[in-house]
Design a protein around this motif. Structure first.
Motif, PDB file in Angstrom:
ATOM      1  N   ASN A 141      15.233   0.476  -4.630  1.00  0.00           N
ATOM      2  CA  ASN A 141      14.348   0.351  -5.799  1.00  0.00           C
ATOM      3  C   ASN A 141      14.230   1.658  -6.568  1.00  0.00           C
ATOM      4  O   ASN A 141      13.153   2.020  -7.057  1.00  0.00           O
ATOM      5  CB  ASN A 141      12.958  -0.149  -5.396  1.00  0.00           C
ATOM      6  N   GLU A 142      15.358   2.349  -6.667  1.00  0.00           N
ATOM      7  CA  GLU A 142      15.411   3.573  -7.464  1.00  0.00           C
ATOM      8  C   GLU A 142      16.583   3.527  -8.434  1.00  0.00           C
ATOM      9  O   GLU A 142      17.679   3.088  -8.077  1.00  0.00           O
ATOM     10  CB  GLU A 142      15.517   4.810  -6.570  1.00  0.00           C
ATOM     11  N   SER A 143      16.328   3.988  -9.647  1.00  0.00           N
ATOM     12  CA  SER A 143      17.374   4.128 -10.663  1.00  0.00           C
ATOM     13  C   SER A 143      17.691   5.605 -10.824  1.00  0.00           C
ATOM     14  O   SER A 143      16.795   6.408 -11.099  1.00  0.00           O
ATOM     15  CB  SER A 143      16.901   3.563 -12.010  1.00  0.00           C
ATOM     16  N   LEU A 144      18.946   5.952 -10.650  1.00  0.00           N
ATOM     17  CA  LEU A 144      19.398   7.330 -10.848  1.00  0.00           C
ATOM     18  C   LEU A 144      20.024   7.429 -12.236  1.00  0.00           C
ATOM     19  O   LEU A 144      21.027   6.771 -12.516  1.00  0.00           O
ATOM     20  CB  LEU A 144      20.421   7.712  -9.784  1.00  0.00           C
ATOM     21  N   VAL A 145      19.416   8.223 -13.087  1.00  0.00           N
ATOM     22  CA  VAL A 145      19.933   8.429 -14.441  1.00  0.00           C
ATOM     23  C   VAL A 145      20.599   9.801 -14.472  1.00  0.00           C
ATOM     24  O   VAL A 145      19.937  10.827 -14.325  1.00  0.00           O
ATOM     25  CB  VAL A 145      18.810   8.368 -15.491  1.00  0.00           C
ATOM     26  N   THR A 146      21.906   9.811 -14.635  1.00  0.00           N
ATOM     27  CA  THR A 146      22.678  11.056 -14.629  1.00  0.00           C
ATOM     28  C   THR A 146      23.165  11.356 -16.040  1.00  0.00           C
ATOM     29  O   THR A 146      23.715  10.481 -16.714  1.00  0.00           O
ATOM     30  CB  THR A 146      23.870  10.946 -13.669  1.00  0.00           C
ATOM     31  N   SER A 147      22.970  12.590 -16.461  1.00  0.00           N
ATOM     32  CA  SER A 147      23.328  12.980 -17.823  1.00  0.00           C
ATOM     33  C   SER A 147      24.419  14.037 -17.825  1.00  0.00           C
ATOM     34  O   SER A 147      24.682  14.704 -16.816  1.00  0.00           O
ATOM     35  CB  SER A 147      22.095  13.522 -18.558  1.00  0.00           C
ATOM     36  N   VAL A 148      25.046  14.195 -18.975  1.00  0.00           N
ATOM     37  CA  VAL A 148      26.015  15.258 -19.226  1.00  0.00           C
ATOM     38  C   VAL A 148      25.544  16.026 -20.446  1.00  0.00           C
ATOM     39  O   VAL A 148      25.280  15.434 -21.495  1.00  0.00           O
ATOM     40  CB  VAL A 148      27.427  14.692 -19.464  1.00  0.00           C
ATOM     41  N   SER A 149      25.408  17.335 -20.309  1.00  0.00           N
ATOM     42  CA  SER A 149      24.932  18.184 -21.407  1.00  0.00           C
ATOM     43  C   SER A 149      26.096  18.664 -22.272  1.00  0.00           C
ATOM     44  O   SER A 149      27.235  18.787 -21.809  1.00  0.00           O
ATOM     45  CB  SER A 149      24.199  19.404 -20.846  1.00  0.00           C
ATOM     46  N   ARG A 177      25.252  14.770 -24.061  1.00  0.00           N
ATOM     47  CA  ARG A 177      26.469  14.125 -24.545  1.00  0.00           C
ATOM     48  C   ARG A 177      26.533  12.665 -24.119  1.00  0.00           C
ATOM     49  O   ARG A 177      26.851  11.796 -24.916  1.00  0.00           O
ATOM     50  CB  ARG A 177      27.699  14.879 -24.031  1.00  0.00           C
ATOM     51  N   THR A 178      26.268  12.383 -22.850  1.00  0.00           N
ATOM     52  CA  THR A 178      26.274  11.001 -22.376  1.00  0.00           C
ATOM     53  C   THR A 178      25.366  10.902 -21.160  1.00  0.00           C
ATOM     54  O   THR A 178      24.843  11.902 -20.653  1.00  0.00           O
ATOM     55  CB  THR A 178      27.701  10.515 -22.038  1.00  0.00           C
ATOM     56  N   ALA A 179      25.170   9.671 -20.703  1.00  0.00           N
ATOM     57  CA  ALA A 179      24.366   9.405 -19.513  1.00  0.00           C
ATOM     58  C   ALA A 179      24.758   8.046 -18.972  1.00  0.00           C
ATOM     59  O   ALA A 179      25.252   7.181 -19.714  1.00  0.00           O
ATOM     60  CB  ALA A 179      22.871   9.442 -19.828  1.00  0.00           C
ATOM     61  N   SER A 257      24.589  11.744 -27.395  1.00  0.00           N
ATOM     62  CA  SER A 257      25.293  11.480 -28.646  1.00  0.00           C
ATOM     63  C   SER A 257      26.451  10.500 -28.500  1.00  0.00           C
ATOM     64  O   SER A 257      26.861   9.899 -29.495  1.00  0.00           O
ATOM     65  CB  SER A 257      25.800  12.798 -29.253  1.00  0.00           C
ATOM     66  N   GLU A 258      27.000  10.312 -27.291  1.00  0.00           N
ATOM     67  CA  GLU A 258      28.054   9.325 -27.107  1.00  0.00           C
ATOM     68  C   GLU A 258      27.482   7.964 -26.708  1.00  0.00           C
ATOM     69  O   GLU A 258      28.232   7.004 -26.547  1.00  0.00           O
ATOM     70  CB  GLU A 258      29.079   9.811 -26.090  1.00  0.00           C
ATOM     71  N   ASN A 259      26.170   7.890 -26.537  1.00  0.00           N
ATOM     72  CA  ASN A 259      25.509   6.633 -26.199  1.00  0.00           C
ATOM     73  C   ASN A 259      24.776   6.029 -27.378  1.00  0.00           C
ATOM     74  O   ASN A 259      24.716   4.800 -27.516  1.00  0.00           O
ATOM     75  CB  ASN A 259      24.479   6.854 -25.079  1.00  0.00           C
ATOM     76  N   MET A 260      24.192   6.891 -28.224  1.00  0.00           N
ATOM     77  CA  MET A 260      23.279   6.404 -29.255  1.00  0.00           C
ATOM     78  C   MET A 260      23.116   7.459 -30.338  1.00  0.00           C
ATOM     79  O   MET A 260      23.439   8.628 -30.146  1.00  0.00           O
ATOM     80  CB  MET A 260      21.913   6.082 -28.628  1.00  0.00           C
TER      81      MET A 260
END
Length: 485
Positions: A141-149, A177-179, A257-260
């Motif tokens: 029950n955990e969401s891991l949100v990983t990003s790229v700077s 940049r993305t996630a 920026s590559e997502n939205m």
């Protein structure tokens, strides 16, 4: 699963990775292929150039929109990505990850912003980089949100493609940049399930594509419509997660920026275009594409926005930042016949498009003719309301929170940025006959007034050509239409 020797496991892992990639069209294309079956096991998962590696073989699969789930708990021994240019290495405060992110102004993705809180960045358990000896435990029950700077040394020494720098923060806008999102569940969800929201701790599987009521979408003729977006291109706009949980305007700096798009006006335009194209007859479009991919993506967007709201988030009136978030929630509720999301018109959540629109009452007339009136300082020669304006559908930059800033001026700052942004989803609500469910009539009457006076364009602010064509072709079909007396 029967135990086998390490070499065979390694070979199977390679085969599964190959099989996984074969289930997707290459990354430079956008249409999702068949979602992976639930019987897949592996040592890593890759999505959009981000890879999560595990200490042991894990069962995993995909939700309806293509995002991944894994059966856990799971020990993550590495998080990597394929994005950074040679010569640029992220600092400890970049390429961050968050678990079940909240909805305040703090974030753990990128330390170049003042909103960064290192405690929220889970990439450094025990203050050390993730490794086989220092695992990140992702619980059920955990969401891991990983990003790229975006990485840079200065405004002129930066990775290729880095967005323009903002003078206020001295950082790119946005800094990400993305996630991508990895959701950890206790068991494999039913095939066709939608991903639970990334915000908050509720990861129950509530929605499935077999509940979709396609009959609630119209199949309007596109024969007289111009500038219809390419379906594959508009799918790409909604393919990756929209990170929108960080509160207020600085959340835009964390819109990958590559997502939205980073700016609310442009996000709302894309929401409007998607909502409208989903109500066209796709069999009459070039190639007769399926609605499924875009529909699944758009429903997921609504589920995520609902998750933000359910965890205390909101989109208060603020210039051009926050419009457009209500319609995807209502749309998802309608299509999935979910009472909670369908009732968004009665939520206490603040949505910019509602908080800025109203009917001029005696209260507004009195305020703008009193000593308490403090109109937006960017308005030249601000005009107060008069008795002649009583009951007029109107817009105010922060009406719900600061009605003293309202003014009658047609060139009021941000008035037309919001006009072009709101047009598409307002028309979609008319087409799908959901204006009563929306439960804020001033928005719809004001937008009729705005169109009567602008025809969709005011100086440099323009609706998308597709929305303009749809409005001109179909607005008159759905009555009543507000007109000036």
């Amino acid at each position: 699963m029967e135990k086998i020797n390490l070499f065979v496991i390694f070979i199977i892992g390679i085969a599964l990775t190959s099989c996984e990639k074969e289930n997707f069209i290459p990354e430079n294309q956008t249409r999702l292929a068949k979602v992976l079956p639930t019987e897949v096991y592996g040592y890593s998962i890759e999505q959009h150039g981000i890879t999560w590696s595990f200490a042991s073989e894990q069962q995993y699969g995909q939700f309806a929109n293509g995002d991944y789930w894994v059966v856990g708990p799971v020990k993550i021994i590495n998080i990597s990505n394929t994005y950074h240019n040679e010569g640029f290495t992220p600092s400890k405060k970049q390429d961050g990850s968050m678990i079940n992110p909240g909805t305040n102004s703090n974030q753990g993705y990128d330390g170049t912003l003042n909103s960064y809180n290192s405690v929220l960045n889970v990439n450094y358990p025990n203050d050390q980089i993730i490794s086989r000896d220092n695992v990140l435990l992702l619980g059920v029950n955990e969401s891991l949100v990983t990003s790229v700077s975006w990485l840079y040394n200065s405004e002129t020494d930066k990775e290729t493609g880095t967005p323009r720098f903002n003078r206020g923060t001295n950082t790119p806008r946005p800094v990400l940049r993305t996630a991508a999102i990895l959701t950890c569940l206790s068991e494999a969800p039913p095939e066709g399930s939608f991903r639970p929201p990334y915000c908050g701790s509720d990861k129950s599987i509530k929605y499935n594509k077999n509940k979709i009521k396609m009959s609630l979408l119209k199949n309007l003729s596109p024969s007289n419509i111009t500038s219809i977006p390419d379906v594959v291109q508009i799918e790409r706009q909604f393919q990756r997660v929209w990170l929108d949980h960080v509160y207020q305007s600085f959340g835009a700096y964390l819109h990958p920026s590559e997502n939205m798009r980073h700016y609310g006006r442009d996000l709302a335009k894309e929401i409007g275009d998607a909502a409208l194209i989903l109500n066209l007859d796709f069999s009459s479009l070039p190639g007769s594409p399926s609605k499924d991919v875009l529909l699944y993506e758009f429903i997921q967007l609504g589920i995520d926005f609902a998750g933000i709201a359910d965890n205390g988030g909101s989109w208060p009136p603020n210039g051009g930042f926050h419009m457009g978030r209500k319609w995807p929630i209502l749309f998802a509720g309608i299509i999935l016949e979910d009472d909670h999301m369908k009732n968004v018109g009665n939520w206490s959540t603040v949505f910019q498009e509602d908080a800025q629109t109203f009917y001029i009452s005696q209260a507004e007339i009195d305020i703008t003719n009193s000593n308490s009136w403090n109109p937006d300082s960017r308005i030249n020669n601000p005009q107060p309301y008069s008795q002649l304006n009583l009951d007029l559908p109107e817009w105010g930059i922060r009406h719900a929170t600061q009605p003293t800033r309202d003014a009658l001026n047609w060139d009021a700052t941000y008035r037309h940025i919001n006009g072009v942004a709101n047009s598409g989803f307002v028309l979609a609500a008319h087409i799908m006959e959901q204006t009563p469910t929306w439960n804020h009539q001033p928005l719809f009457d004001y937008m009729d007034r705005w169109w009567e006076l602008t025809n969709g364009t005011y100086t440099s602010q323009r609706t998308t050509p597709f929305t303009k064509s749809m409005w001109e072709e179909y607005r008159s079909t759905y009555t009543p239409i507000w007109v000036s007396e």
